[in-house]
Design a protein around this motif. Structure first.
Motif, PDB file in Angstrom:
ATOM      1  N   GLN A 102       4.748 -15.501   5.945  1.00  0.00           N
ATOM      2  CA  GLN A 102       5.420 -14.197   6.008  1.00  0.00           C
ATOM      3  C   GLN A 102       6.231 -14.087   7.291  1.00  0.00           C
ATOM      4  N   GLN A 141      -1.542 -14.042   3.984  1.00  0.00           N
ATOM      5  CA  GLN A 141      -0.245 -14.127   4.667  1.00  0.00           C
ATOM      6  C   GLN A 141      -0.492 -14.661   6.076  1.00  0.00           C
ATOM      7  N   GLY A 159      12.535 -11.394   3.465  1.00  0.00           N
ATOM      8  CA  GLY A 159      13.980 -11.581   3.403  1.00  0.00           C
ATOM      9  C   GLY A 159      14.493 -12.163   2.100  1.00  0.00           C
ATOM     10  N   GLY A 179       8.841  -8.113  -1.647  1.00  0.00           N
ATOM     11  CA  GLY A 179       8.503  -6.704  -1.535  1.00  0.00           C
ATOM     12  C   GLY A 179       9.749  -5.843  -1.560  1.00  0.00           C
ATOM     13  N   THR A 180      10.596  -6.008  -0.547  1.00  0.00           N
ATOM     14  CA  THR A 180      11.778  -5.157  -0.400  1.00  0.00           C
ATOM     15  C   THR A 180      12.664  -5.175  -1.641  1.00  0.00           C
ATOM     16  N   ALA A 206       0.835  -1.201   0.000  1.00  0.00           N
ATOM     17  CA  ALA A 206       0.000   0.000   0.000  1.00  0.00           C
ATOM     18  C   ALA A 206       0.871   1.252   0.000  1.00  0.00           C
TER      19      ALA A 206
END
Ligand SMILES: Cc1cc2nc3c(=O)[nH]c(=O)nc-3n(C[C@H](O)[C@H](O)[C@H](O)COP(=O)(O)O)c2cc1C
Length: 320
Positions: A138, A117, A171, A192-193, A22
Motif C-alpha cells: 500500500q 497491507q 493510485g 479504493g479511490t 470503513a
C-alpha cells in the motif's frame, strides 16, 4: 482473461479487489464489486459492533465471495470484533495497520484467507513470516490511512522481498494502472479511490460531489482528523483526505485539536460540512470524474487492462 494468482487460484474474473473502507464500503458496495467479477470487501471501523459486522456479512454473502477489513491496532481492545469476523467466514480477512502474526493461525483454522497491507520491506517480510496469504503493497498515494513510501518503489521492493502473492494498492484507478502493476509482477490491484464516486458507497451526494471535483493535487496526508476525533491511530499511519479549510488551518498543528480545543468544537459542530469534515481519498481522485456504478468501474478497469496489455505488448516487441 488475465492469468494471475487472483484469477487462477482464487477464481476471480478480474484481478481486482475492492478495498475495505470503513464508513464507506459496506455490504452493498462489496456485493457489487464481487458481482462484477472482483472481490468486494466490507470495511469495519475500530468502533464497529459485532452484530453490525455479522449483518453486513450476511448481505454480502448473497453476491458470492466477499472480504472484511479490520484494523490490527484496534483488536487488542476489540477481541469481539475479531471473533465476529471469524464467525462471519469471509473468503478474505484483511488485517492491516499492525503485526498480523497473532491472528493468522485462527483465521486459517476457520478456512479464512488473510491479507495484510504493508508499507515497507520489513513489514512485508514480517507478514510473510506470519503466514498471510496475500500481501498488499500500500503506497502513500492511497486514500485513507497509509504509510510513507509511494506505490511504485514499495511494490518493487515488496515483490523482490517475498514469495507470497502481492497486490498493489494506492493510485490505481484506470486500466493502465491495473495493467501496469500486473506487468510489474503483482497479482492484481486493490482499489479504493476508484470506487468512491459510485452510488453503492455510503457517501452522501454532497461528499460525492467533492470527490468528483477534487484533483490529484488536492489531497493531504494528515493526522489531524484522527486527533480531532480522538482516535488512537498509530503515528506511522496518517490518513489521506481532500484538503479543506480545516486541514489548511490545523494540519501540522495536531496538538492543538484535542478535546478541549476550539478546533475540536468547530469540527464536531460541522460534521457533514466538507469544508471542515473529512473525505478520505487518494491521489487517484484526479481520475474519478464521473458517477459510475461499481460494476462499471470494476469491469472497465478489468476488461480495459486486458485489452490495454494486449495492445501494449504487441507494440513493444518486433514480431517473432
Ligand atoms: C475512504 C477510505 C477508507 C478506507 N478505510 C480503510 C479501512 O477501513 N481499512 C483498511 O484496511 N484500509 C482502508 N482504506 C485503504 C484502502 O484499503 C486502500 O489501501 C486504498 O484505498 C488504496 O488506494 P487508492 O485509494 O488509491 O485506491 C481506506 C481508503 C479509503 C479511500
Amino acid at each position: 482473461m488475465i492469468h494471475t494468482f487472483l484469477t487462477d487460484s482464487w477464481g476471480l474474473r478480474y484481478p481486482i479487489i475492492g478495498a475495505p473502507m470503513a464508513g464507506v464500503a459496506d455490504a452493498v458496495l462489496a456485493a457489487a464489486v464481487s458481482r462484477a467479477g472482483g472481490l468486494g470487501m466490507i470495511g469495519m471501523s475500530s468502533q464497529a459492533r459485532p452484530d453490525f459486522l455479522l449483518q453486513q456479512a450476511a448481505i454480502a454473502r448473497t453476491a458470492g465471495p466477499f472480504g472484511i477489513g479490520l484494523m490490527i491496532w484496534a483488536l487488542d481492545e476489540r477481541p469481539d470484533l475479531f471473533e465476529a469476523a471469524l464467525t462471519a467466514r469471509p473468503m478474505l480477512l484483511s488485517l492491516s495497520f499492525g503485526d498480523p502474526t497473532p491472528y493468522v493461525a485462527r483465521c486459517h483454522a476457520s478456512s479464512i484467507r488473510v491479507a495484510t497491507q504493508v508499507h515497507s520491506r520489513d513489514e512485508a517480510i514480517q507478514a510473510q513470516a506470519a503466514g498471510v496469504d496475500l500481501i498488499v503493497a500500500q503506497g502513500s498515494e492511497a486514500g485513507g490511512h497509509t504509510g510513507s513510501v509511494a506505490t511504485l518503489p514499495l511494490m518493487q521492493i515488496v515483490l523482490d522481498a517475498v514469495t507470497v502473492p502481492v497486490v498493489a494498492a494506492g493510485g490505481i484507478a484506470s486500466p493502465r494502472g491495473v495493467g501496469g502493476v500486473i506487468a510489474a509482477g503483482a497479482a492484481g490491484a486493490w482499489i479504493g479511490t476508484a470506487l468512491l464516486a459510485s452510488p453503492e458507497t455510503l457517501h452522501r451526494p454532497v461528499a460525492r460531489e467533492r470527490i468528483l471535483s477534487a484533483r490529484e493535487t488536492e489531497t493531504v496526508l494528515t493526522h489531524v482528523f484522527d486527533r480531532v476525533q480522538d482516535l488512537p491511530w498509530p503515528d506511522a499511519y496518517p490518513g489521506r483526505a481532500i484538503r479543506n479549510h480545516f486541514t489548511d488551518q490545523w494540519h501540522g498543528r495536531e496538538e492543538d485539536v484535542g478535546p478541549s480545543s476550539m478546533a475540536f468544537q468547530t469540527f464536531h459542530r460541522h460534521r457533514g460540512d466538507y469544508d471542515i469534515d473529512f473525505v478520505y481519498v487518494g491521489q487517484a481522485v484526479g481520475l474519478v470524474n464521473a458517477t459510475r456504478s461499481a460494476e462499471d468501474v470494476v469491469k472497465t478497469m478489468g476488461q480495459g487492462a486486458e485489452e490495454w496489455l494486449r495492445q501494449r505488448m504487441a507494440t513493444l516487441f518486433d514480431p517473432a
